[in-house]
Design a protein around this motif. Structure first.
Motif, PDB file in Angstrom:
ATOM      1  N   CYS A   9     -13.037  12.743   3.902  1.00 27.41           N
ATOM      2  CA  CYS A   9     -12.811  11.308   4.101  1.00 27.41           C
ATOM      3  C   CYS A   9     -13.569  10.741   5.290  1.00 27.41           C
ATOM      4  O   CYS A   9     -13.632   9.519   5.459  1.00 27.41           O
ATOM      5  CB  CYS A   9     -11.316  11.036   4.263  1.00 27.41           C
ATOM      6  SG  CYS A   9     -10.324  11.475   2.814  1.00 27.41           S
TER       7      CYS A   9
ATOM      8  N   GLN B  99       0.819  -1.215   0.000  1.00 28.06           N
ATOM      9  CA  GLN B  99       0.000   0.000   0.000  1.00 28.06           C
ATOM     10  C   GLN B  99       0.856   1.270   0.000  1.00 28.06           C
ATOM     11  O   GLN B  99       0.347   2.358   0.256  1.00 28.06           O
ATOM     12  CB  GLN B  99      -0.927   0.004   1.224  1.00 28.06           C
ATOM     13  CG  GLN B  99      -1.910  -1.142   1.273  1.00 28.06           C
ATOM     14  CD  GLN B  99      -2.966  -1.059   0.186  1.00 28.06           C
ATOM     15  OE1 GLN B  99      -3.053  -0.077  -0.544  1.00 28.06           O
ATOM     16  NE2 GLN B  99      -3.774  -2.103   0.062  1.00 28.06           N
TER      17      GLN B  99
ATOM     18  N   SER C 237     -10.460   5.095  -0.268  1.00 23.13           N
ATOM     19  CA  SER C 237     -11.462   4.191  -0.844  1.00 23.13           C
ATOM     20  C   SER C 237     -10.821   2.891  -1.302  1.00 23.13           C
ATOM     21  O   SER C 237     -11.361   1.797  -1.076  1.00 23.13           O
ATOM     22  CB  SER C 237     -12.175   4.873  -2.020  1.00 23.13           C
ATOM     23  OG  SER C 237     -12.881   6.010  -1.599  1.00 23.13           O
ATOM     24  N   GLN C 238      -9.665   3.000  -1.944  1.00 29.45           N
ATOM     25  CA  GLN C 238      -8.980   1.800  -2.428  1.00 29.45           C
ATOM     26  C   GLN C 238      -8.555   0.904  -1.270  1.00 29.45           C
ATOM     27  O   GLN C 238      -8.744  -0.316  -1.310  1.00 29.45           O
ATOM     28  CB  GLN C 238      -7.761   2.203  -3.251  1.00 29.45           C
ATOM     29  CG  GLN C 238      -8.094   2.880  -4.565  1.00 29.45           C
ATOM     30  CD  GLN C 238      -6.861   3.423  -5.254  1.00 29.45           C
ATOM     31  OE1 GLN C 238      -5.730   3.075  -4.896  1.00 29.45           O
ATOM     32  NE2 GLN C 238      -7.058   4.303  -6.224  1.00 29.45           N
ATOM     33  N   VAL C 239      -7.981   1.510  -0.239  1.00 30.06           N
ATOM     34  CA  VAL C 239      -7.497   0.726   0.900  1.00 30.06           C
ATOM     35  C   VAL C 239      -8.663   0.085   1.644  1.00 30.06           C
ATOM     36  O   VAL C 239      -8.617  -1.098   2.009  1.00 30.06           O
ATOM     37  CB  VAL C 239      -6.660   1.612   1.845  1.00 30.06           C
ATOM     38  CG1 VAL C 239      -6.333   0.850   3.127  1.00 30.06           C
ATOM     39  CG2 VAL C 239      -5.375   2.058   1.156  1.00 30.06           C
ATOM     40  N   GLN C 240      -9.723   0.868   1.866  1.00 35.44           N
ATOM     41  CA  GLN C 240     -10.871   0.343   2.613  1.00 35.44           C
ATOM     42  C   GLN C 240     -11.508  -0.845   1.905  1.00 35.44           C
ATOM     43  O   GLN C 240     -12.029  -1.764   2.546  1.00 35.44           O
ATOM     44  CB  GLN C 240     -11.940   1.438   2.801  1.00 35.44           C
ATOM     45  CG  GLN C 240     -11.470   2.682   3.535  1.00 35.44           C
ATOM     46  CD  GLN C 240     -11.352   2.501   5.039  1.00 35.44           C
ATOM     47  OE1 GLN C 240     -10.863   1.485   5.495  1.00 35.44           O
ATOM     48  NE2 GLN C 240     -11.749   3.496   5.804  1.00 35.44           N
ATOM     49  N   SER C 241     -11.443  -0.867   0.565  1.00 34.61           N
ATOM     50  CA  SER C 241     -12.078  -1.950  -0.180  1.00 34.61           C
ATOM     51  C   SER C 241     -11.273  -3.249  -0.128  1.00 34.61           C
ATOM     52  O   SER C 241     -11.802  -4.331  -0.394  1.00 34.61           O
ATOM     53  CB  SER C 241     -12.276  -1.528  -1.643  1.00 34.61           C
ATOM     54  OG  SER C 241     -11.026  -1.330  -2.278  1.00 34.61           O
ATOM     55  N   HIS C 242      -9.983  -3.156   0.229  1.00 41.04           N
ATOM     56  CA  HIS C 242      -9.128  -4.340   0.243  1.00 41.04           C
ATOM     57  C   HIS C 242      -8.732  -4.789   1.651  1.00 41.04           C
ATOM     58  O   HIS C 242      -8.309  -5.925   1.837  1.00 41.04           O
ATOM     59  CB  HIS C 242      -7.848  -4.096  -0.569  1.00 41.04           C
ATOM     60  CG  HIS C 242      -8.088  -3.951  -2.035  1.00 41.04           C
ATOM     61  ND1 HIS C 242      -8.294  -2.732  -2.640  1.00 41.04           N
ATOM     62  CD2 HIS C 242      -8.177  -4.885  -3.021  1.00 41.04           C
ATOM     63  CE1 HIS C 242      -8.488  -2.912  -3.940  1.00 41.04           C
ATOM     64  NE2 HIS C 242      -8.425  -4.203  -4.197  1.00 41.04           N
ATOM     65  N   GLU C 243      -8.849  -3.912   2.629  1.00 37.19           N
ATOM     66  CA  GLU C 243      -8.357  -4.205   3.967  1.00 37.19           C
ATOM     67  C   GLU C 243      -9.451  -4.808   4.844  1.00 37.19           C
ATOM     68  O   GLU C 243     -10.599  -4.354   4.830  1.00 37.19           O
ATOM     69  CB  GLU C 243      -7.836  -2.927   4.638  1.00 37.19           C
ATOM     70  CG  GLU C 243      -6.484  -2.477   4.125  1.00 37.19           C
ATOM     71  CD  GLU C 243      -5.369  -3.406   4.551  1.00 37.19           C
ATOM     72  OE1 GLU C 243      -5.288  -3.747   5.737  1.00 37.19           O
ATOM     73  OE2 GLU C 243      -4.578  -3.803   3.678  1.00 37.19           O
TER      74      GLU C 243
ATOM     75  N   ARG D 255       2.866   4.157  -1.856  1.00 35.15           N
ATOM     76  CA  ARG D 255       2.801   4.774  -3.171  1.00 35.15           C
ATOM     77  C   ARG D 255       3.537   6.113  -3.157  1.00 35.15           C
ATOM     78  O   ARG D 255       3.667   6.762  -2.122  1.00 35.15           O
ATOM     79  CB  ARG D 255       1.355   4.998  -3.604  1.00 35.15           C
ATOM     80  CG  ARG D 255       0.535   3.719  -3.769  1.00 35.15           C
ATOM     81  CD  ARG D 255      -0.869   4.047  -4.247  1.00 35.15           C
ATOM     82  NE  ARG D 255      -1.662   2.852  -4.472  1.00 35.15           N
ATOM     83  CZ  ARG D 255      -2.428   2.279  -3.560  1.00 35.15           C
ATOM     84  NH1 ARG D 255      -2.483   2.812  -2.348  1.00 35.15           N
ATOM     85  NH2 ARG D 255      -3.132   1.207  -3.834  1.00 35.15           N
TER      86      ARG D 255
ATOM     87  N   GLU E  60      -9.367   9.061  -2.913  1.00 35.94           N
ATOM     88  CA  GLU E  60      -9.224   7.876  -3.768  1.00 35.94           C
ATOM     89  C   GLU E  60      -8.441   6.775  -3.055  1.00 35.94           C
ATOM     90  O   GLU E  60      -8.801   5.595  -3.107  1.00 35.94           O
ATOM     91  CB  GLU E  60      -8.522   8.261  -5.067  1.00 35.94           C
ATOM     92  CG  GLU E  60      -9.342   9.194  -5.951  1.00 35.94           C
ATOM     93  CD  GLU E  60      -8.507   9.831  -7.050  1.00 35.94           C
ATOM     94  OE1 GLU E  60      -7.351   9.401  -7.239  1.00 35.94           O
ATOM     95  OE2 GLU E  60      -9.008  10.764  -7.715  1.00 35.94           O
ATOM     96  N   LEU E  61      -7.360   7.171  -2.380  1.00 41.63           N
ATOM     97  CA  LEU E  61      -6.523   6.181  -1.706  1.00 41.63           C
ATOM     98  C   LEU E  61      -7.255   5.514  -0.550  1.00 41.63           C
ATOM     99  O   LEU E  61      -7.161   4.298  -0.358  1.00 41.63           O
ATOM    100  CB  LEU E  61      -5.234   6.841  -1.218  1.00 41.63           C
ATOM    101  CG  LEU E  61      -4.247   7.238  -2.319  1.00 41.63           C
ATOM    102  CD1 LEU E  61      -3.205   8.201  -1.773  1.00 41.63           C
ATOM    103  CD2 LEU E  61      -3.572   6.000  -2.898  1.00 41.63           C
TER     104      LEU E  61
END
Length: 312
Positions: free
Chosen positions: A82, A19, A40-46, A21, A37-38
């Motif tokens: 956020c 994670q 949202s991306q992290v929350q969807s995978h963690e 970047r 954006e970041l």
């Protein structure tokens, strides 16, 4: 523009490399949307949600378009966008917290962190507590205003002869340009290291290549004067110096120590001999310091019952 380093830090202070970047942003508004954006991306995978955001930036960004956006206004906007608590820190503040929490600074109640890179920043732990910058971060910017050479080197928007005009990345770019080396603010310190290695190599400097040793010893002299002035003002137990200049090797580090000792009375040399600690890997240290401060901010938002903290 600005480079945005993003790291996901877990509660044990480990960093998730998957994670991590590095994002280059051209506009201030992109900082907010990039954070959205970041997250949202992290929350969807963690499996475990992100609970807070730590924001580390210079109090006075080099890019003037970002200058009005930090710290409080930007932090509030990101928090609102956020839906998470945000803790904002100056870069040197984060370094100071890292030293106090998990570095050599744990041994001392009073120490300073000086960060020389794009600009010159100061972080201070005084009485074992983080010294918060004043209004608009003025105390964090103070080292850059220190006069090292009255009427000396000049740069637009900087006080002539100040630490900023003598030691910042833009100042080194100017000095390299005057020696005939191309300006490239993404490569400033790499150019210094490369040309310095050539100068100290057994074959010596090529006839058409400038010898950078005089410039590096000048930078060491200026840095030494800045550190002695800060020591006189704060009387710290240690000063931790974070800077790419530390990576220039003995031409810089030996000159720095020699200049510091030349500047002080003989009876004070024992103190100054051990005062300055050269530190590296400022990105990891900033991450640790910001994570500690952000965790404390998140804890402060949790409900308490009868003086007991509720964590689920």
């Amino acid at each position: 523009g600005v480079m945005l380093h993003v790291r996901l830090v877990r509660f044990d202070l480990s960093v998730d490399p998957a994670q991590s970047r590095l994002i280059e942003l051209d506009e201030p508004e992109r900082v907010i949307s990039a954070c959205q954006e970041l997250i949202s991306q992290v929350q969807s995978h963690e499996a475990h949600p992100v609970v807070a955001i730590g924001l580390v930036m210079p109090w006075h960004p080099v890019d003037h378009r970002f200058a009005g956006a930090f710290p409080e206004q930007l932090a509030k906007t990101i928090s609102s966008s956020c839906g998470l608590p945000v803790r904002c820190l100056a870069d040197a503040q984060a370094l100071a917290l890292s030293e106090a929490f998990c570095g050599m600074g744990r041994k001392f109640r009073d120490f300073l962190v000086v960060y020389i890179h794009e600009a010159i920043s100061l972080g201070a732990i005084l009485g074992a507590e983080l010294h918060e910058p004043g209004i608009a971060g003025k105390s964090a910017a103070a080292p850059g205003l220190s006069i090292l050479e009255p009427g000396g080197p000049r740069l637009p928007g900087m006080v002539p002869g100040s630490a900023s005009a003598c030691l910042s990345r833009a100042a080194i770019d100017r000095d390299l340009s005057q020696l005939g080396l191309a300006e490239d603010h993404h490569q400033t310190y790499l150019i210094l290291q490369r040309e310095l290695r050539r100068a100290v190599a057994p074959s010596g400097t090529a006839p058409d290549t400038p010898d950078l040793r005089p410039l590096v010893t000048t930078l060491a002299r200026r840095c030494g004067l800045l550190l002695v002035n800060l020591a006189a003002a704060y009387a710290p137990d240690r000063i931790f110096l974070y800077s790419p200049l530390n990576e220039l090797g003995p031409v810089f580090t030996d000159s720095l120590q020699a200049n510091i000792l030349d500047l002080v009375p003989r009876e004070s040399r024992d103190y100054f001999q051990k005062l300055v600690v050269l530190s590296g890997d400022w990105i990891s240290a900033m991450t640790s310091g910001a994570a500690k401060a952000t965790f404390d901010t998140w804890l402060s938002t949790l409900p308490r019952t009868g003086g007991t903290l509720e964590v689920s």
